[in-house]
Design an enzyme around this catalytic site. Structure first.
Site, PDB file in Angstrom:
ATOM      1  N   ASN A 115      31.840 -38.015  -5.955  1.00 41.66           N
ATOM      2  CA  ASN A 115      31.182 -36.970  -5.202  1.00 41.66           C
ATOM      3  C   ASN A 115      31.250 -37.225  -3.657  1.00 41.66           C
ATOM      4  O   ASN A 115      31.900 -36.665  -2.872  1.00 41.66           O
ATOM      5  CB  ASN A 115      29.580 -37.119  -5.570  1.00 41.66           C
ATOM      6  CG  ASN A 115      28.690 -36.111  -4.865  1.00 41.66           C
ATOM      7  OD1 ASN A 115      28.976 -35.335  -3.984  1.00 41.66           O
ATOM      8  ND2 ASN A 115      27.621 -35.964  -5.178  1.00 41.66           N
ATOM      9  N   ASP A 116      30.468 -38.765  -3.220  1.00 41.76           N
ATOM     10  CA  ASP A 116      30.674 -38.780  -1.813  1.00 41.76           C
ATOM     11  C   ASP A 116      32.004 -38.946  -1.260  1.00 41.76           C
ATOM     12  O   ASP A 116      32.549 -38.708  -0.031  1.00 41.76           O
ATOM     13  CB  ASP A 116      30.045 -40.278  -1.417  1.00 41.76           C
ATOM     14  CG  ASP A 116      28.443 -39.885  -1.946  1.00 41.76           C
ATOM     15  OD1 ASP A 116      27.854 -38.917  -1.773  1.00 41.76           O
ATOM     16  OD2 ASP A 116      27.704 -40.764  -2.449  1.00 41.76           O
ATOM     17  N   VAL A 117      33.027 -39.463  -2.130  1.00 36.11           N
ATOM     18  CA  VAL A 117      34.451 -39.711  -1.424  1.00 36.11           C
ATOM     19  C   VAL A 117      35.246 -38.266  -1.394  1.00 36.11           C
ATOM     20  O   VAL A 117      36.337 -38.393  -0.786  1.00 36.11           O
ATOM     21  CB  VAL A 117      35.200 -40.591  -2.466  1.00 36.11           C
ATOM     22  CG1 VAL A 117      34.419 -42.073  -2.441  1.00 36.11           C
ATOM     23  CG2 VAL A 117      35.363 -39.972  -3.918  1.00 36.11           C
ATOM     24  N   VAL A 118      34.466 -37.216  -1.611  1.00 32.99           N
ATOM     25  CA  VAL A 118      35.278 -35.826  -1.455  1.00 32.99           C
ATOM     26  C   VAL A 118      34.330 -35.220  -0.495  1.00 32.99           C
ATOM     27  O   VAL A 118      34.759 -33.655  -0.524  1.00 32.99           O
ATOM     28  CB  VAL A 118      35.542 -35.159  -2.791  1.00 32.99           C
ATOM     29  CG1 VAL A 118      36.621 -35.894  -3.437  1.00 32.99           C
ATOM     30  CG2 VAL A 118      34.423 -35.062  -3.699  1.00 32.99           C
ATOM     31  N   ALA A 120      24.734 -41.766  -2.846  1.00 36.83           N
ATOM     32  CA  ALA A 120      24.405 -41.866  -1.320  1.00 36.83           C
ATOM     33  C   ALA A 120      23.101 -40.963  -1.146  1.00 36.83           C
ATOM     34  O   ALA A 120      22.571 -40.997  -0.103  1.00 36.83           O
ATOM     35  CB  ALA A 120      25.544 -41.768  -0.608  1.00 36.83           C
TER      36      ALA A 120
END
Lengths: 109, 481
Positions: free
Chosen positions: B407-410, B448
Protein backbone atom coordinates in the site's frame (compact mmCIF):
# COMPACT_ATOMS: atom_id res chain seq x y z
CA UNK A 1 38.54 14.74 34.04
CA UNK A 2 39.54 11.72 36.05
CA UNK A 3 37.74 9.64 33.44
CA UNK A 4 39.48 11.18 30.44
CA UNK A 5 42.80 10.92 32.16
CA UNK A 6 42.22 7.28 32.84
CA UNK A 7 41.15 6.66 29.27
CA UNK A 8 44.44 7.81 27.80
CA UNK A 9 46.98 7.02 30.53
CA UNK A 10 45.96 3.47 31.34
CA UNK A 11 47.40 1.26 28.58
CA UNK A 12 44.68 -1.39 28.88
CA UNK A 13 41.85 1.14 28.57
CA UNK A 14 43.61 2.91 25.75
CA UNK A 15 43.97 -0.37 23.90
CA UNK A 16 40.25 -0.99 24.25
CA UNK A 17 39.52 2.50 22.97
CA UNK A 18 41.62 1.76 19.88
CA UNK A 19 39.68 -1.46 19.28
CA UNK A 20 36.43 0.50 19.55
CA UNK A 21 37.46 3.07 16.94
CA UNK A 22 38.77 0.46 14.51
CA UNK A 23 35.69 -1.75 14.96
CA UNK A 24 33.38 1.16 14.19
CA UNK A 25 35.06 1.68 10.83
CA UNK A 26 35.19 -2.04 10.17
CA UNK A 27 31.47 -2.38 10.84
CA UNK A 28 30.62 0.47 8.47
CA UNK A 29 32.93 -0.93 5.80
CA UNK A 30 31.50 -4.44 5.97
CA UNK A 31 27.85 -3.38 5.96
CA UNK A 32 27.79 -0.72 3.31
CA UNK A 33 28.22 -3.35 0.59
CA UNK A 34 25.28 -5.56 1.42
CA UNK A 35 22.62 -6.12 -1.25
CA UNK A 36 19.16 -5.33 0.09
CA UNK A 37 18.04 -8.96 -0.35
CA UNK A 38 20.25 -9.86 2.58
CA UNK A 39 19.21 -7.07 4.92
CA UNK A 40 16.88 -9.17 7.04
CA UNK A 41 19.26 -12.14 7.49
CA UNK A 42 22.08 -9.71 8.14
CA UNK A 43 20.12 -7.88 10.81
CA UNK A 44 19.29 -11.21 12.36
CA UNK A 45 22.90 -12.40 12.18
CA UNK A 46 24.15 -9.18 13.76
CA UNK A 47 21.50 -9.67 16.40
CA UNK A 48 23.00 -13.07 17.23
CA UNK A 49 26.53 -11.65 17.34
CA UNK A 50 25.71 -9.04 19.95
CA UNK A 51 24.61 -11.98 22.04
CA UNK A 52 28.33 -12.10 22.89
CA UNK A 53 27.15 -10.23 25.97
CA UNK A 54 26.54 -13.77 27.30
CA UNK A 55 30.26 -13.89 28.12
CA UNK A 56 29.75 -11.07 30.61
CA UNK A 57 26.81 -12.97 32.09
CA UNK A 58 28.92 -16.11 32.47
CA UNK A 59 31.69 -14.16 34.23
CA UNK A 60 29.20 -12.49 36.56
CA UNK A 61 27.57 -15.82 37.31
CA UNK A 62 30.87 -17.58 37.91
CA UNK A 63 32.07 -14.90 40.31
CA UNK A 64 28.89 -14.63 42.35
CA UNK A 65 29.38 -15.72 45.98
CA UNK A 66 27.50 -18.98 46.40
CA UNK A 67 25.44 -17.60 49.29
CA UNK A 68 24.33 -14.41 47.54
CA UNK A 69 21.05 -15.59 46.14
CA UNK A 70 20.03 -12.30 44.59
CA UNK A 71 23.24 -12.23 42.52
CA UNK A 72 22.88 -15.93 41.67
CA UNK A 73 19.30 -15.58 40.48
CA UNK A 74 19.92 -12.39 38.50
CA UNK A 75 23.08 -13.94 37.02
CA UNK A 76 21.24 -17.10 36.11
CA UNK A 77 18.54 -15.05 34.42
CA UNK A 78 21.23 -13.13 32.52
CA UNK A 79 22.81 -16.40 31.30
CA UNK A 80 19.44 -17.74 30.15
CA UNK A 81 18.51 -14.51 28.32
CA UNK A 82 21.97 -14.20 26.76
CA UNK A 83 21.83 -17.80 25.54
CA UNK A 84 18.38 -17.20 24.07
CA UNK A 85 19.81 -14.25 22.16
CA UNK A 86 22.79 -16.23 20.83
CA UNK A 87 21.20 -19.58 20.04
CA UNK A 88 17.85 -18.21 18.87
CA UNK A 89 19.59 -15.58 16.78
CA UNK A 90 21.86 -18.00 14.95
CA UNK A 91 19.14 -20.59 14.40
CA UNK A 92 16.66 -18.04 13.01
CA UNK A 93 19.31 -16.63 10.69
CA UNK A 94 20.21 -20.10 9.50
CA UNK A 95 16.57 -20.84 8.78
CA UNK A 96 16.26 -17.72 6.65
CA UNK A 97 19.43 -18.48 4.73
CA UNK A 98 18.57 -22.14 4.29
CA UNK A 99 15.84 -21.03 1.92
CA UNK A 100 18.31 -19.27 -0.33
CA UNK A 101 20.47 -22.39 -0.27
CA UNK A 102 17.64 -24.77 -1.06
CA UNK A 103 16.71 -22.77 -4.08
CA UNK A 104 20.27 -22.74 -5.44
CA UNK A 105 20.57 -26.51 -5.17
CA UNK A 106 17.23 -26.85 -6.86
CA UNK A 107 18.50 -24.87 -9.80
CA UNK A 108 21.54 -27.07 -10.27
CA UNK A 109 19.62 -30.32 -10.07
CA UNK B 1 50.60 -22.48 27.89
CA UNK B 2 47.08 -22.40 29.27
CA UNK B 3 47.14 -18.66 29.89
CA UNK B 4 47.45 -17.89 26.19
CA UNK B 5 44.50 -20.12 25.32
CA UNK B 6 41.85 -17.67 26.54
CA UNK B 7 43.14 -14.57 24.71
CA UNK B 8 43.73 -16.78 21.66
CA UNK B 9 40.16 -18.03 21.64
CA UNK B 10 38.91 -14.46 22.07
CA UNK B 11 41.00 -13.45 19.10
CA UNK B 12 39.51 -16.31 17.08
CA UNK B 13 36.06 -15.18 18.23
CA UNK B 14 36.65 -11.60 17.07
CA UNK B 15 37.98 -12.74 13.70
CA UNK B 16 35.03 -15.06 13.12
CA UNK B 17 32.60 -12.22 13.87
CA UNK B 18 34.24 -10.00 11.29
CA UNK B 19 34.43 -12.81 8.74
CA UNK B 20 30.89 -13.87 9.54
CA UNK B 21 29.47 -10.39 8.96
CA UNK B 22 31.45 -10.08 5.75
CA UNK B 23 30.27 -13.46 4.45
CA UNK B 24 26.71 -12.61 5.47
CA UNK B 25 26.82 -9.76 2.98
CA UNK B 26 27.11 -12.09 -0.03
CA UNK B 27 24.31 -14.41 -1.07
CA UNK B 28 26.66 -17.30 -1.84
CA UNK B 29 28.52 -17.31 1.44
CA UNK B 30 25.81 -15.97 3.76
CA UNK B 31 24.83 -19.25 5.37
CA UNK B 32 28.44 -20.27 5.91
CA UNK B 33 29.11 -16.83 7.40
CA UNK B 34 26.41 -17.36 9.98
CA UNK B 35 27.95 -20.75 10.85
CA UNK B 36 31.44 -19.26 11.13
CA UNK B 37 30.23 -16.63 13.58
CA UNK B 38 28.32 -19.26 15.56
CA UNK B 39 31.41 -21.47 15.84
CA UNK B 40 33.49 -18.49 16.98
CA UNK B 41 30.87 -17.66 19.56
CA UNK B 42 30.89 -21.24 20.87
CA UNK B 43 34.68 -21.21 21.19
CA UNK B 44 34.61 -17.91 23.06
CA UNK B 45 31.87 -19.12 25.42
CA UNK B 46 33.53 -22.45 26.22
CA UNK B 47 36.91 -20.79 26.71
CA UNK B 48 35.35 -18.28 29.11
CA UNK B 49 33.70 -20.97 31.20
CA UNK B 50 36.81 -23.08 31.66
CA UNK B 51 39.75 -20.69 31.31
CA UNK B 52 38.64 -17.33 32.69
CA UNK B 53 40.47 -16.22 35.84
CA UNK B 54 40.11 -12.98 37.81
CA UNK B 55 43.07 -10.82 38.79
CA UNK B 56 43.82 -13.02 41.78
CA UNK B 57 43.90 -16.10 39.53
CA UNK B 58 40.62 -17.57 40.76
CA UNK B 59 38.64 -19.62 38.30
CA UNK B 60 34.90 -19.24 37.83
CA UNK B 61 32.55 -21.20 40.05
CA UNK B 62 28.83 -21.99 40.07
CA UNK B 63 29.17 -24.36 37.09
CA UNK B 64 25.81 -25.92 37.81
CA UNK B 65 24.09 -22.55 37.49
CA UNK B 66 26.02 -21.62 34.36
CA UNK B 67 25.34 -24.87 32.53
CA UNK B 68 21.74 -24.89 33.73
CA UNK B 69 21.23 -21.45 32.20
CA UNK B 70 23.02 -22.37 28.99
CA UNK B 71 20.98 -25.54 28.53
CA UNK B 72 17.61 -23.92 29.24
CA UNK B 73 18.43 -20.96 26.99
CA UNK B 74 19.61 -23.23 24.17
CA UNK B 75 16.56 -25.47 24.24
CA UNK B 76 14.03 -22.64 24.44
CA UNK B 77 15.92 -20.54 21.88
CA UNK B 78 16.19 -23.39 19.36
CA UNK B 79 12.55 -24.38 19.71
CA UNK B 80 11.32 -20.80 19.38
CA UNK B 81 13.52 -20.14 16.36
CA UNK B 82 12.55 -23.42 14.66
CA UNK B 83 8.84 -23.07 15.24
CA UNK B 84 8.38 -19.44 14.25
CA UNK B 85 6.46 -18.72 11.04
CA UNK B 86 8.27 -16.89 8.26
CA UNK B 87 5.86 -13.98 8.66
CA UNK B 88 6.63 -13.63 12.33
CA UNK B 89 10.39 -13.44 11.75
CA UNK B 90 10.66 -9.70 12.48
CA UNK B 91 8.95 -10.10 15.86
CA UNK B 92 11.28 -12.96 16.70
CA UNK B 93 14.39 -10.93 15.92
CA UNK B 94 13.02 -8.09 18.01
CA UNK B 95 12.34 -10.45 20.92
CA UNK B 96 15.83 -12.00 20.83
CA UNK B 97 17.26 -8.51 20.66
CA UNK B 98 15.34 -7.62 23.80
CA UNK B 99 16.79 -10.66 25.57
CA UNK B 100 20.31 -9.44 24.77
CA UNK B 101 19.45 -5.98 26.10
CA UNK B 102 18.04 -7.47 29.28
CA UNK B 103 21.18 -9.56 29.69
CA UNK B 104 23.37 -6.42 29.50
CA UNK B 105 21.06 -4.65 31.96
CA UNK B 106 21.28 -7.50 34.49
CA UNK B 107 25.07 -7.65 34.25
CA UNK B 108 25.25 -3.95 35.15
CA UNK B 109 22.86 -4.35 38.07
CA UNK B 110 24.84 -7.27 39.52
CA UNK B 111 28.15 -5.45 39.06
CA UNK B 112 26.73 -2.37 40.76
CA UNK B 113 25.57 -4.42 43.72
CA UNK B 114 28.89 -6.21 43.82
CA UNK B 115 30.88 -2.99 43.99
CA UNK B 116 28.66 -1.17 46.48
CA UNK B 117 27.58 -3.71 49.08
CA UNK B 118 29.46 -5.50 51.80
CA UNK B 119 32.12 -2.88 52.33
CA UNK B 120 29.81 0.02 53.16
CA UNK B 121 30.00 -0.23 56.98
CA UNK B 122 33.76 -0.07 56.89
CA UNK B 123 33.68 3.14 54.96
CA UNK B 124 30.93 4.67 56.99
CA UNK B 125 33.09 4.24 60.07
CA UNK B 126 35.91 6.05 58.32
CA UNK B 127 33.46 8.80 57.37
CA UNK B 128 33.83 8.36 53.59
CA UNK B 129 31.17 7.39 51.06
CA UNK B 130 31.68 3.91 49.68
CA UNK B 131 30.65 5.19 46.28
CA UNK B 132 33.68 7.45 46.00
CA UNK B 133 35.93 4.39 45.95
CA UNK B 134 34.62 3.04 42.65
CA UNK B 135 36.89 4.07 39.78
CA UNK B 136 35.23 6.56 37.44
CA UNK B 137 35.68 4.50 34.29
CA UNK B 138 34.14 1.45 35.89
CA UNK B 139 31.19 3.42 37.24
CA UNK B 140 30.47 5.08 33.91
CA UNK B 141 30.66 1.73 32.17
CA UNK B 142 28.23 0.13 34.58
CA UNK B 143 25.64 2.92 34.44
CA UNK B 144 25.75 3.62 30.72
CA UNK B 145 25.67 -0.09 29.91
CA UNK B 146 22.65 -0.43 32.17
CA UNK B 147 20.82 2.52 30.59
CA UNK B 148 21.38 1.37 27.00
CA UNK B 149 20.56 -2.24 27.82
CA UNK B 150 17.31 -1.24 29.56
CA UNK B 151 16.16 1.05 26.75
CA UNK B 152 16.90 -1.70 24.24
CA UNK B 153 15.11 -4.32 26.33
CA UNK B 154 11.95 -2.30 26.97
CA UNK B 155 11.87 -0.94 23.41
CA UNK B 156 12.31 -4.36 21.81
CA UNK B 157 9.52 -5.87 23.87
CA UNK B 158 7.19 -3.05 22.80
CA UNK B 159 8.28 -3.46 19.16
CA UNK B 160 7.62 -7.19 19.45
CA UNK B 161 4.17 -6.56 20.89
CA UNK B 162 3.32 -3.99 18.24
CA UNK B 163 4.40 -6.24 15.39
CA UNK B 164 2.28 -9.15 16.50
CA UNK B 165 -0.64 -6.84 17.17
CA UNK B 166 -0.76 -7.24 20.95
CA UNK B 167 0.09 -3.58 21.56
CA UNK B 168 -1.67 -0.79 19.73
CA UNK B 169 -0.18 2.53 18.65
CA UNK B 170 -0.42 4.97 21.48
CA UNK B 171 0.52 8.61 21.58
CA UNK B 172 -0.64 11.78 23.29
CA UNK B 173 0.03 15.45 22.94
CA UNK B 174 3.44 16.49 24.11
CA UNK B 175 4.82 12.97 23.99
CA UNK B 176 7.90 14.13 22.10
CA UNK B 177 8.58 16.70 24.76
CA UNK B 178 8.11 14.12 27.48
CA UNK B 179 10.52 11.78 25.67
CA UNK B 180 13.16 14.46 25.39
CA UNK B 181 12.58 15.42 28.99
CA UNK B 182 12.99 11.81 30.10
CA UNK B 183 16.20 11.51 28.14
CA UNK B 184 17.44 14.76 29.71
CA UNK B 185 16.62 13.60 33.22
CA UNK B 186 18.35 10.25 32.63
CA UNK B 187 21.48 11.98 31.33
CA UNK B 188 21.51 14.54 34.12
CA UNK B 189 21.01 11.94 36.86
CA UNK B 190 23.74 9.73 35.37
CA UNK B 191 26.20 12.64 35.30
CA UNK B 192 25.22 13.64 38.84
CA UNK B 193 25.75 10.13 40.18
CA UNK B 194 29.11 9.73 38.48
CA UNK B 195 30.50 13.11 39.44
CA UNK B 196 29.27 13.74 42.95
CA UNK B 197 28.60 10.18 44.27
CA UNK B 198 25.94 11.19 46.84
CA UNK B 199 25.04 8.94 49.76
CA UNK B 200 21.80 7.91 48.12
CA UNK B 201 23.58 6.67 44.98
CA UNK B 202 21.93 3.26 45.23
CA UNK B 203 18.46 4.78 45.19
CA UNK B 204 19.38 7.06 42.28
CA UNK B 205 20.89 4.14 40.36
CA UNK B 206 17.62 2.24 40.49
CA UNK B 207 15.69 5.39 39.61
CA UNK B 208 17.79 5.72 36.48
CA UNK B 209 17.08 2.06 35.71
CA UNK B 210 13.33 2.65 36.05
CA UNK B 211 13.45 5.82 33.96
CA UNK B 212 15.44 4.03 31.24
CA UNK B 213 12.82 1.29 31.05
CA UNK B 214 10.03 3.88 30.85
CA UNK B 215 11.94 5.74 28.18
CA UNK B 216 12.34 2.54 26.17
CA UNK B 217 8.57 2.04 26.26
CA UNK B 218 7.68 5.63 25.35
CA UNK B 219 10.37 5.62 22.72
CA UNK B 220 8.76 2.86 20.66
CA UNK B 221 5.09 3.19 21.65
CA UNK B 222 4.10 6.13 19.40
CA UNK B 223 6.05 4.94 16.35
CA UNK B 224 3.85 3.69 13.55
CA UNK B 225 4.22 0.37 11.82
CA UNK B 226 5.97 1.75 8.75
CA UNK B 227 8.87 2.78 10.93
CA UNK B 228 9.12 -0.47 12.87
CA UNK B 229 11.96 -1.95 10.76
CA UNK B 230 14.01 1.16 11.40
CA UNK B 231 13.34 0.94 15.11
CA UNK B 232 14.29 -2.73 15.35
CA UNK B 233 17.49 -2.08 13.47
CA UNK B 234 18.27 0.83 15.77
CA UNK B 235 17.52 -1.17 18.93
CA UNK B 236 19.73 -3.91 17.50
CA UNK B 237 22.65 -1.52 17.38
CA UNK B 238 21.80 -0.27 20.89
CA UNK B 239 22.19 -3.78 22.26
CA UNK B 240 25.48 -4.02 20.39
CA UNK B 241 26.73 -0.92 22.17
CA UNK B 242 25.47 -2.24 25.52
CA UNK B 243 27.43 -5.46 24.91
CA UNK B 244 30.51 -3.37 24.11
CA UNK B 245 30.19 -1.61 27.47
CA UNK B 246 30.30 -5.06 29.01
CA UNK B 247 33.55 -5.52 27.11
CA UNK B 248 34.92 -2.40 28.79
CA UNK B 249 33.75 -3.67 32.15
CA UNK B 250 35.66 -6.94 31.88
CA UNK B 251 38.51 -5.79 29.66
CA UNK B 252 37.15 -8.34 27.24
CA UNK B 253 38.18 -7.83 23.61
CA UNK B 254 35.69 -10.25 22.03
CA UNK B 255 32.70 -8.58 23.70
CA UNK B 256 34.06 -5.26 22.60
CA UNK B 257 34.62 -6.20 18.94
CA UNK B 258 31.34 -8.07 18.66
CA UNK B 259 29.35 -5.32 20.33
CA UNK B 260 30.87 -2.41 18.47
CA UNK B 261 30.71 -4.21 15.12
CA UNK B 262 26.99 -4.73 15.58
CA UNK B 263 26.61 -1.20 16.93
CA UNK B 264 28.15 0.43 13.88
CA UNK B 265 26.73 -2.07 11.38
CA UNK B 266 23.26 -1.66 12.88
CA UNK B 267 23.54 2.11 12.70
CA UNK B 268 24.52 1.99 9.04
CA UNK B 269 21.66 -0.37 8.28
CA UNK B 270 19.31 1.99 10.11
CA UNK B 271 20.53 4.96 8.10
CA UNK B 272 20.18 3.03 4.83
CA UNK B 273 16.60 2.25 5.73
CA UNK B 274 15.86 5.84 6.70
CA UNK B 275 17.25 6.96 3.36
CA UNK B 276 14.97 4.55 1.53
CA UNK B 277 12.02 6.26 3.20
CA UNK B 278 13.48 9.73 2.88
CA UNK B 279 13.28 10.43 6.57
CA UNK B 280 15.87 11.64 8.99
CA UNK B 281 16.95 9.51 11.90
CA UNK B 282 16.13 12.39 14.20
CA UNK B 283 12.56 12.30 13.02
CA UNK B 284 12.29 8.59 13.71
CA UNK B 285 13.94 8.99 17.12
CA UNK B 286 11.49 11.59 18.32
CA UNK B 287 8.80 9.23 17.14
CA UNK B 288 6.45 11.20 14.95
CA UNK B 289 5.49 8.97 12.05
CA UNK B 290 2.13 7.31 12.00
CA UNK B 291 0.96 9.48 14.86
CA UNK B 292 -2.74 10.26 14.99
CA UNK B 293 -2.32 13.83 13.87
CA UNK B 294 -0.23 13.25 10.77
CA UNK B 295 -2.24 10.25 9.49
CA UNK B 296 -5.66 11.58 10.42
CA UNK B 297 -5.19 15.02 8.90
CA UNK B 298 -4.16 13.74 5.51
CA UNK B 299 -6.85 11.11 5.37
CA UNK B 300 -9.67 13.27 6.66
CA UNK B 301 -9.12 16.20 4.36
CA UNK B 302 -9.72 14.21 1.19
CA UNK B 303 -13.00 13.05 -0.22
CA UNK B 304 -13.12 9.39 -1.02
CA UNK B 305 -13.36 8.99 -4.75
CA UNK B 306 -14.87 6.10 -6.59
CA UNK B 307 -12.96 2.98 -7.43
CA UNK B 308 -13.68 0.21 -9.85
CA UNK B 309 -13.53 -3.49 -9.20
CA UNK B 310 -12.30 -6.16 -11.55
CA UNK B 311 -13.40 -9.79 -11.62
CA UNK B 312 -11.10 -12.77 -11.27
CA UNK B 313 -11.86 -13.84 -14.79
CA UNK B 314 -10.94 -10.47 -16.26
CA UNK B 315 -7.76 -10.38 -14.22
CA UNK B 316 -6.74 -13.81 -15.48
CA UNK B 317 -7.42 -12.83 -19.07
CA UNK B 318 -5.55 -9.57 -18.77
CA UNK B 319 -2.53 -11.38 -17.38
CA UNK B 320 -2.55 -14.28 -19.78
CA UNK B 321 -2.45 -11.96 -22.77
CA UNK B 322 0.11 -9.56 -21.35
CA UNK B 323 3.71 -9.85 -22.35
CA UNK B 324 5.10 -8.44 -19.16
CA UNK B 325 3.62 -8.69 -15.67
CA UNK B 326 5.16 -7.23 -12.54
CA UNK B 327 4.08 -8.40 -9.10
CA UNK B 328 4.49 -5.99 -6.22
CA UNK B 329 4.33 -7.82 -2.90
CA UNK B 330 3.65 -6.23 0.46
CA UNK B 331 2.81 -7.22 3.98
CA UNK B 332 -0.60 -8.49 2.86
CA UNK B 333 1.18 -11.29 1.01
CA UNK B 334 3.07 -12.22 4.16
CA UNK B 335 -0.02 -12.19 6.36
CA UNK B 336 -1.93 -14.40 3.94
CA UNK B 337 1.05 -16.80 3.64
CA UNK B 338 0.53 -16.50 -0.08
CA UNK B 339 4.15 -16.75 -1.24
CA UNK B 340 3.74 -20.30 -2.62
CA UNK B 341 0.53 -19.46 -4.43
CA UNK B 342 2.30 -16.43 -5.85
CA UNK B 343 5.12 -18.59 -7.20
CA UNK B 344 2.52 -20.93 -8.66
CA UNK B 345 0.95 -18.02 -10.57
CA UNK B 346 4.37 -16.94 -11.78
CA UNK B 347 5.18 -20.43 -13.16
CA UNK B 348 1.84 -20.70 -14.88
CA UNK B 349 2.22 -17.32 -16.54
CA UNK B 350 5.74 -18.27 -17.63
CA UNK B 351 4.33 -21.33 -19.38
CA UNK B 352 2.07 -18.96 -21.29
CA UNK B 353 5.16 -16.95 -22.37
CA UNK B 354 4.40 -14.09 -20.06
CA UNK B 355 7.46 -12.47 -18.54
CA UNK B 356 6.98 -12.16 -14.79
CA UNK B 357 9.12 -10.14 -12.41
CA UNK B 358 8.78 -8.88 -8.85
CA UNK B 359 9.17 -5.22 -7.91
CA UNK B 360 10.59 -5.08 -4.40
CA UNK B 361 10.42 -1.84 -2.47
CA UNK B 362 13.21 -1.69 0.13
CA UNK B 363 10.78 -1.17 3.00
CA UNK B 364 7.95 -3.39 1.82
CA UNK B 365 6.75 -5.63 4.63
CA UNK B 366 7.89 -5.15 8.15
CA UNK B 367 11.65 -5.41 7.69
CA UNK B 368 14.18 -4.61 4.98
CA UNK B 369 14.40 -7.64 2.73
CA UNK B 370 11.27 -9.15 4.31
CA UNK B 371 9.75 -9.81 0.87
CA UNK B 372 12.97 -11.35 -0.43
CA UNK B 373 13.10 -13.85 2.40
CA UNK B 374 9.44 -14.65 1.97
CA UNK B 375 9.67 -15.22 -1.78
CA UNK B 376 12.89 -17.18 -1.40
CA UNK B 377 10.96 -19.56 0.84
CA UNK B 378 8.66 -20.24 -2.10
CA UNK B 379 11.66 -20.91 -4.39
CA UNK B 380 11.23 -17.74 -6.44
CA UNK B 381 14.44 -17.21 -8.39
CA UNK B 382 16.77 -14.40 -7.32
CA UNK B 383 17.03 -12.69 -10.70
CA UNK B 384 13.26 -12.20 -10.87
CA UNK B 385 13.39 -9.89 -7.85
CA UNK B 386 13.96 -6.35 -9.07
CA UNK B 387 15.13 -3.64 -6.73
CA UNK B 388 13.13 -0.43 -6.77
CA UNK B 389 15.22 1.47 -9.33
CA UNK B 390 15.32 -1.40 -11.83
CA UNK B 391 11.63 -2.02 -11.31
CA UNK B 392 10.82 1.63 -12.03
CA UNK B 393 12.97 1.52 -15.17
CA UNK B 394 10.97 -1.42 -16.46
CA UNK B 395 7.60 -0.08 -15.39
CA UNK B 396 7.05 1.77 -18.69
CA UNK B 397 7.22 -1.45 -20.71
CA UNK B 398 5.07 -3.45 -18.30
CA UNK B 399 1.49 -4.32 -19.25
CA UNK B 400 0.07 -5.36 -15.92
CA UNK B 401 1.21 -4.44 -12.46
CA UNK B 402 -0.28 -6.71 -9.83
CA UNK B 403 -0.08 -5.27 -6.31
CA UNK B 404 -0.41 -7.90 -3.62
CA UNK B 405 -1.10 -6.45 -0.22
CA UNK B 406 1.26 -3.50 -0.63
CA UNK B 407 0.00 0.00 0.00
CA UNK B 408 2.24 2.79 1.23
CA UNK B 409 5.13 1.82 -1.06
CA UNK B 410 2.98 2.55 -4.12
CA UNK B 411 1.15 5.61 -2.77
CA UNK B 412 1.43 8.48 -5.28
CA UNK B 413 0.96 10.97 -2.42
CA UNK B 414 4.65 10.41 -1.64
CA UNK B 415 5.42 12.17 -4.92
CA UNK B 416 2.54 14.58 -5.29
CA UNK B 417 1.16 15.67 -1.95
CA UNK B 418 3.56 17.76 0.17
CA UNK B 419 1.16 17.60 3.12
CA UNK B 420 1.33 13.80 3.24
CA UNK B 421 3.43 12.35 6.04
CA UNK B 422 5.19 10.09 3.55
CA UNK B 423 5.90 12.92 1.09
CA UNK B 424 9.36 12.47 -0.41
CA UNK B 425 9.62 8.73 0.14
CA UNK B 426 10.68 7.02 -3.08
CA UNK B 427 7.91 4.74 -4.34
CA UNK B 428 7.35 2.17 -7.03
CA UNK B 429 5.86 4.22 -9.85
CA UNK B 430 3.21 1.74 -10.86
CA UNK B 431 1.21 4.27 -12.84
CA UNK B 432 3.76 4.16 -15.63
CA UNK B 433 2.48 0.71 -16.48
CA UNK B 434 -0.54 0.03 -18.68
CA UNK B 435 -2.83 -1.56 -16.09
CA UNK B 436 -2.71 -1.58 -12.32
CA UNK B 437 -4.54 -4.30 -10.41
CA UNK B 438 -4.60 -3.97 -6.66
CA UNK B 439 -5.39 -6.91 -4.42
CA UNK B 440 -6.45 -5.87 -0.93
CA UNK B 441 -8.77 -7.27 1.65
CA UNK B 442 -10.75 -4.04 1.93
CA UNK B 443 -10.50 -0.31 1.27
CA UNK B 444 -8.93 0.29 4.66
CA UNK B 445 -5.76 2.41 4.62
CA UNK B 446 -2.37 0.74 5.00
CA UNK B 447 -0.24 0.24 8.05
CA UNK B 448 0.91 3.87 8.12
CA UNK B 449 -2.75 4.93 8.27
CA UNK B 450 -2.64 7.02 5.11
CA UNK B 451 -5.30 7.06 2.42
CA UNK B 452 -4.00 5.90 -0.95
CA UNK B 453 -5.23 7.83 -3.94
CA UNK B 454 -3.84 5.23 -6.31
CA UNK B 455 -6.94 3.12 -5.71
CA UNK B 456 -9.16 5.85 -7.18
CA UNK B 457 -7.08 6.49 -10.29
CA UNK B 458 -8.54 5.59 -13.69
CA UNK B 459 -5.82 3.03 -14.46
CA UNK B 460 -6.41 1.14 -11.25
CA UNK B 461 -8.76 -1.79 -10.73
CA UNK B 462 -9.40 -3.36 -7.35
CA UNK B 463 -9.49 -7.11 -6.78
CA UNK B 464 -10.72 -7.63 -3.21
CA UNK B 465 -10.02 -10.70 -1.12
CA UNK B 466 -7.42 -12.56 0.89
CA UNK B 467 -4.19 -12.68 -1.14
CA UNK B 468 -3.81 -16.45 -0.92
CA UNK B 469 -7.38 -17.22 -1.92
CA UNK B 470 -7.31 -14.74 -4.79
CA UNK B 471 -4.04 -16.20 -6.08
CA UNK B 472 -5.32 -19.76 -5.89
CA UNK B 473 -8.49 -18.78 -7.73
CA UNK B 474 -6.43 -16.95 -10.34
CA UNK B 475 -4.26 -20.03 -10.86
CA UNK B 476 -7.41 -22.13 -11.28
CA UNK B 477 -8.80 -19.63 -13.81
CA UNK B 478 -5.56 -19.59 -15.77
CA UNK B 479 -5.37 -23.38 -15.89
CA UNK B 480 -8.76 -23.47 -17.61
CA UNK B 481 -7.69 -21.05 -20.29
Amino acid sequence: MDFLNNLFSDPATYRLLTIVILSIFLGIEVISRVPSVLHTPLMSGANAIHGVVIIGAIIVMGQAPSDDYVALILGFLAVVLGTLNVVGGFVVTDRMLEMFDKKKKGKKA
Amino acid sequence: MTQILLPLSYLIGSVTFIMGLKMLSHPDSARKGNMVAAVGMTIAIIATIFLYTDEAGNKLGNYAWIFGGLIIGSIVGTLAAKKVQMTAMPEMVSLFNGMGGACAMLISIIEFKHHTTGVSELYEEAGASVFSTIPGTLFITIIVGMVIGSVSFAGSIIAWGKLNGKIKDFSFNGQHILNLLLLGVITALTCYIIISRPDNTTMLFYSVLALALVYGIFFVLPIGGADMPVVISLLNSFTGVAAAFGGFLYNNPVMLTGGILVGSAGTILTILMCKAMNRSLKNVLIGSFGGNKAGGGAAGSKEQGTYKEISLNDTATLMAYASKVMIIPGYGLAVAQAQHACHELEKLLNEKDVEVSYGIHPVAGRMPGHMNVLLAEADVSYDKLLEMEDANDQMGSTNVVFILGANDVVNPAAKEDPSSPIYGMPILEVEKAEHVIVNKRSMKPGYAGIENELFFRPKTSMLFGDAKKVLQDLVAELKQM
